[in-house]
Design an enzyme around this catalytic site. Structure first.
Site, PDB file in Angstrom:
ATOM      1  N   LYS A   1       3.426   6.172  -0.982  1.00  0.00           N
ATOM      2  CA  LYS A   1       2.675   4.865  -1.071  1.00  0.00           C
ATOM      3  C   LYS A   1       1.378   5.040  -0.171  1.00  0.00           C
ATOM      4  CE  LYS A   1       2.622  -0.070  -0.957  1.00  0.00           C
ATOM      5  NZ  LYS A   1       3.615  -0.784   0.018  1.00  0.00           N
TER       6      LYS A   1
ATOM      7  N   SER B   1      -2.811   3.220   0.716  1.00  0.00           N
ATOM      8  CA  SER B   1      -3.678   1.979   0.648  1.00  0.00           C
ATOM      9  C   SER B   1      -4.477   2.308  -0.693  1.00  0.00           C
ATOM     10  CB  SER B   1      -4.622   1.879   1.676  1.00  0.00           C
ATOM     11  OG  SER B   1      -3.952   1.798   2.965  1.00  0.00           O
TER      12      SER B   1
ATOM     13  N   THR C   1      -6.797  -0.792   3.127  1.00  0.00           N
ATOM     14  CA  THR C   1      -7.476  -1.579   2.359  1.00  0.00           C
ATOM     15  C   THR C   1      -7.997  -2.843   3.212  1.00  0.00           C
ATOM     16  OG1 THR C   1      -5.963  -1.105   0.594  1.00  0.00           O
ATOM     17  CG2 THR C   1      -7.141  -3.146   0.256  1.00  0.00           C
ATOM     18  N   ALA C   2      -6.994  -2.945   4.054  1.00  0.00           N
ATOM     19  CA  ALA C   2      -7.688  -4.304   5.029  1.00  0.00           C
ATOM     20  C   ALA C   2      -8.859  -3.896   5.566  1.00  0.00           C
ATOM     21  CB  ALA C   2      -6.589  -4.184   6.257  1.00  0.00           C
TER      22      ALA C   2
ATOM     23  N   HIS D   1       0.892  -7.318   6.537  1.00  0.00           N
ATOM     24  CA  HIS D   1       2.460  -7.283   6.569  1.00  0.00           C
ATOM     25  C   HIS D   1       2.763  -8.526   7.174  1.00  0.00           C
ATOM     26  CE1 HIS D   1       2.018  -3.223   5.274  1.00  0.00           C
ATOM     27  NE2 HIS D   1       2.064  -2.527   6.526  1.00  0.00           N
TER      28      HIS D   1
END
Length: 279
Positions: free
Chosen positions: A53, A55, A111-112, A155
């Site tokens: 997993k 980004s 990604t943030a 999150h």
């Protein structure tokens, strides 16, 4: 088979069935639990896990070895990163106040942070000052304590930032949706290109479906990895991040990912990529 994903409720909820041997024909998994900034690094290095997993922002750097799987990740609406400050509610609404300021982000290839860079290019004259990379659970305390002027959170922080007496400056998911009309791509599931990718996608989809059909089965597992999160917050987290795109990215999902990465490549933030049509 080696897999790496976060301890967040959406990941443990999705992968519970496969991890616990409940998916017929699926190989046994050896799991590494790590925050997304760590899994991004695992994917970029040699000898990384078979499935990871990461980004979406990190995807362009790993596509030589890994392929994007069309399921198991985090993509949706109303679930984007938030920009938080400790100023008064009125002041917090003005992005111009970030000009030249210190901002905490949860990883340079998150990604943030990628969304923040695209947003700040439109909203913050002259750009921000120093970017400080912190583990996501340290960002809200840093903003509250004045160590940084603003912070990007992800999150479950969407549900808990009020506990730190912080104010919302911008919801980058809402900004992205208004700007593009597309859902926001957050976390991707990738797998080594040498593996049977359709089979992997099938096992992940089966694990997602099992989680939906037997939500009580994963509860103990989810909460054991939820970092002292309350059951209510864990459930809200799952409901927000596990959705139809978790089962299948589909045309809208691929369009969202392509749009994000193309825009970022045009801005010189990531290498240009061609995702193809998926599996």
């Amino acid at each position: 088979m080696k897999i790496a994903f976060s301890s967040c409720p959406n990941d443990t909820f999705i992968f519970h069935a496969w991890v616990h041997g409940l998916i017929p024909g699926a190989p046994e998994l050896e799991v590494t639990y790590a925050d997304i900034d760590i899994t991004n690094t695992l994917a970029a290095g040699s000898g990384g896990p078979d499935i990871i997993k990461i980004s979406y922002a990190a995807l362009p750097w790993v596509l030589a070895e890994y392929a994007l799987l069309p399921c198991g990740g985090a993509l949706g609406r109303g679930c984007g990163p938030l920009v938080l400050t400790s100023g008064g509610a009125g002041a917090a609404a003005d992005p111009k106040l970030l000009s030249g300021r210190r901002v905490a982000v949860p990883g340079e290839r998150s990604t943030a942070y990628l969304l923040f860079q695209l947003w700040a290019a439109q909203k913050v004259p002259g750009g921000v000052g120093e970017i400080v990379v912190l583990p996501f659970h340290e960002i809200m305390p840093a903003v509250r304590d004045g160590l940084v002027d603003a912070g990007m959170v992800i999150h479950e922080a969407r549900f808990t930032y009020h506990m730190y007496k912080l104010n919302l400056m911008a919801d980058l998911g809402s900004w992205w949706e208004e700007d593009t009309g597309l859902p926001i791509p957050l976390g991707a599931i990738i797998a080594r290109r040498s593996l049977d990718l359709p089979a992997l996608a099938g096992w992940i989809r089966a694990s997602v479906k099992y989680a939906w059909e037997h939500p009580e089965a994963s509860l103990e597992y989810v909460l054991s990895h939820a970092q002292e999160m309350s059951p209510a917050v864990a459930q809200a987290h799952i409901q927000l991040y596990v959705n139809e795109f978790s089962e299948n990215l589909g045309e809208a999902g691929y369009q969202a990912v392509t749009s994000l990465l193309n825009r970022a490549a045009k801005a010189g933030l990531v290498p240009k990529v061609d995702l193809g049509s998926g599996i």
